[in-house]
Design a protein around this motif. Structure first.
Motif, mmCIF file in Angstrom:
data_model
loop_
_atom_site.group_PDB
_atom_site.id
_atom_site.type_symbol
_atom_site.label_atom_id
_atom_site.label_comp_id
_atom_site.label_asym_id
_atom_site.label_seq_id
_atom_site.Cartn_x
_atom_site.Cartn_y
_atom_site.Cartn_z
ATOM 1 N N ALA A 96 0.735 -0.944 0.059
ATOM 2 C CA ALA A 96 -0.132 0.013 0.101
ATOM 3 C C ALA A 96 0.766 1.114 0.158
ATOM 4 O O ALA A 96 0.656 2.288 -0.736
ATOM 5 C CB ALA A 96 -0.864 -0.125 1.347
ATOM 6 N N GLU A 97 1.956 1.257 0.549
ATOM 7 C CA GLU A 97 3.069 2.307 0.826
ATOM 8 C C GLU A 97 3.529 2.682 -0.530
ATOM 9 O O GLU A 97 3.661 3.807 -0.965
ATOM 10 C CB GLU A 97 4.117 1.906 1.914
ATOM 11 C CG GLU A 97 4.162 2.997 2.917
ATOM 12 C CD GLU A 97 4.991 2.542 4.164
ATOM 13 O OE1 GLU A 97 6.257 2.624 3.871
ATOM 14 O OE2 GLU A 97 4.472 2.150 5.088
ATOM 15 N N LEU A 98 4.102 1.322 -1.237
ATOM 16 C CA LEU A 98 4.571 1.590 -2.565
ATOM 17 C C LEU A 98 3.569 2.135 -3.252
ATOM 18 O O LEU A 98 3.985 3.115 -4.377
ATOM 19 C CB LEU A 98 4.847 0.122 -3.078
ATOM 20 C CG LEU A 98 5.937 0.236 -4.326
ATOM 21 C CD1 LEU A 98 6.795 0.763 -4.340
ATOM 22 C CD2 LEU A 98 6.013 -1.310 -4.574
ATOM 23 N N GLY A 99 2.322 1.887 -3.343
ATOM 24 C CA GLY A 99 1.294 2.626 -4.267
ATOM 25 C C GLY A 99 1.245 4.066 -3.877
ATOM 26 O O GLY A 99 0.924 4.804 -4.699
ATOM 27 N N ARG A 100 1.008 4.530 -2.669
ATOM 28 C CA ARG A 100 1.089 5.822 -2.232
ATOM 29 C C ARG A 100 2.368 6.581 -2.963
ATOM 30 O O ARG A 100 2.195 7.512 -3.438
ATOM 31 C CB ARG A 100 1.000 5.961 -0.892
ATOM 32 C CG ARG A 100 0.726 7.308 -0.219
ATOM 33 C CD ARG A 100 0.481 7.489 1.088
ATOM 34 N NE ARG A 100 -0.128 6.148 1.765
ATOM 35 C CZ ARG A 100 0.336 5.500 2.862
ATOM 36 N NH1 ARG A 100 1.355 5.754 3.422
ATOM 37 N NH2 ARG A 100 -0.382 4.325 3.183
ATOM 38 N N ASP A 101 3.515 5.919 -2.617
ATOM 39 C CA ASP A 101 4.795 6.559 -3.225
ATOM 40 C C ASP A 101 4.654 6.815 -4.897
ATOM 41 O O ASP A 101 5.034 7.645 -5.334
ATOM 42 C CB ASP A 101 5.980 5.695 -3.053
ATOM 43 C CG ASP A 101 6.585 5.739 -1.573
ATOM 44 O OD1 ASP A 101 6.091 6.299 -0.878
ATOM 45 O OD2 ASP A 101 7.335 4.753 -1.324
ATOM 46 N N ALA A 102 3.772 5.901 -5.455
ATOM 47 C CA ALA A 102 3.945 5.789 -6.817
ATOM 48 C C ALA A 102 2.848 6.877 -7.427
ATOM 49 O O ALA A 102 3.091 7.795 -8.285
ATOM 50 C CB ALA A 102 3.183 4.355 -7.491
ATOM 51 N N VAL A 103 1.763 7.163 -6.495
ATOM 52 C CA VAL A 103 0.953 8.279 -6.807
ATOM 53 C C VAL A 103 1.812 9.563 -6.688
ATOM 54 O O VAL A 103 1.468 10.555 -7.502
ATOM 55 C CB VAL A 103 -0.347 8.150 -6.103
ATOM 56 C CG1 VAL A 103 -1.149 9.696 -6.249
ATOM 57 C CG2 VAL A 103 -1.045 7.034 -6.392
ATOM 58 N N ARG A 104 2.259 9.678 -5.642
ATOM 59 C CA ARG A 104 3.355 10.819 -5.458
ATOM 60 C C ARG A 104 4.383 11.031 -6.310
ATOM 61 O O ARG A 104 4.500 12.260 -6.963
ATOM 62 C CB ARG A 104 4.034 10.807 -3.922
ATOM 63 C CG ARG A 104 4.630 11.898 -3.496
ATOM 64 C CD ARG A 104 5.364 12.022 -2.358
ATOM 65 N NE ARG A 104 4.604 11.209 -1.242
ATOM 66 C CZ ARG A 104 4.856 10.024 -0.467
ATOM 67 N NH1 ARG A 104 5.991 9.504 -0.853
ATOM 68 N NH2 ARG A 104 4.247 9.641 0.308
ATOM 69 N N GLU A 105 4.840 10.272 -6.954
ATOM 70 C CA GLU A 105 5.874 10.104 -7.930
ATOM 71 C C GLU A 105 5.195 10.529 -9.286
ATOM 72 O O GLU A 105 5.786 11.677 -10.044
ATOM 73 C CB GLU A 105 6.377 8.866 -8.484
ATOM 74 C CG GLU A 105 7.276 8.590 -9.555
ATOM 75 C CD GLU A 105 8.604 9.439 -9.532
ATOM 76 O OE1 GLU A 105 9.206 9.380 -8.568
ATOM 77 O OE2 GLU A 105 9.177 9.919 -10.564
#
Ligand code: MD3
Ligand code: FE
Length: 218
Positions: A96-105
């Motif tokens: 889930a955190e990786l997904g959040r990082d992806a949206v931020r990216e």
């Protein structure tokens, strides 16, 4: 001997349509290897990876396993009554955190993204995914897509129907794609997998993995 005379074109980040952002090579090779290992585990159970059977009797050529919520055509459920009746595995916090990082990216801001479901798709060299919309989620939050293994042709269409206009984009191992805003309900599909293009260092023995993260709003 590879890639010295004809090095690959650098692939640049692109907004393919409003809200649809492609970030080539986002995942490090180490991250990709970790995801391959994690997918191996998820594929074994509690709900084993399988070809989804559609209500009309068709069988998808792609193999799928879900985390957080189980997708069966055409809704999200907690127990996979169309497979083995088991409760679906939890969505790990790190994913889930990786997904959040992806949206931020992709967008510069995570917008409070809190994915609660992941779909893991495995494509062998012959697998395809027909043009469809993802509309079982009740949230309008973006979908995050991570590609690992063999390259594919990804077809990004319009919100009106399965046909043209569409844009074909090659997705390579490590690529990130985020679909939000007006692109969230675009038709999309995978007309072709480019078998044998994956890096042997991934330890995959061929095929393509795609991990998508979603907020179901359920
Ligand atoms: C655009 N998967 O799991 S990922 C799916 O490569 C799915 O396995 C494909 O379509 C795959 O539903 C494509 C890219 C993708 C995923 C979800 C989207 C694009 C999307 C949702 C809305 C718009
Ligand atoms: Fe989809």
């Amino acid at each position: 001997m590879s890639g010295t005379l004809f090095p690959p074109e650098p692939r640049e980040r692109a907004e393919v349509a409003p809200g649809a952002v492609h970030v080539p090579g986002w995942l490090s090779i180490e991250r990709q290897r970790e995801l391959v290992a994690a997918c191996r585990g998820w594929a074994r159970g509690p709900v084993p990876i399988r070809h989804t059977v559609l209500p009309g009797g068709g069988v998808m050529s792609v193999q799928t396993v879900c985390l957080g919520w189980h997708w069966k055509p055409y809704r999200y459920v907690r127990t996979a009554d169309d497979v083995n009746g088991a409760a679906v595995a939890e969505l790990p916090g790190w994913l889930a955190e990786l997904g959040r990082d992806a949206v931020r990216e992709a967008y510069g801001d995570d917008g409070g993204y809190r994915p609660d479901a992941a779909l893991v798709n495995f494509y062998d060299g012959a697998a395809r995914m027909g043009m469809h919309q993802d509309r079982e989620e009740r949230s309008r939050a973006p979908v995050v897509s991570l590609s690992i293994g063999d390259s594919c042709v990804f077809r990004f269409g319009n919100t009106e129907g399965r046909g043209r206009p569409y844009t074909d984009v090659e997705l390579l191992s490590g690529d990130l794609f985020v679909f939000g805003g007006p692109s969230r309900f675009a038709f999309h599909g995978v007309p072709k997998v480019l078998a044998g293009t994956g890096d042997p260092a991934l330890g995959m023995r061929g095929g393509r993995l795609n991990v998508t993260l979603r907020e179901t709003g359920l």
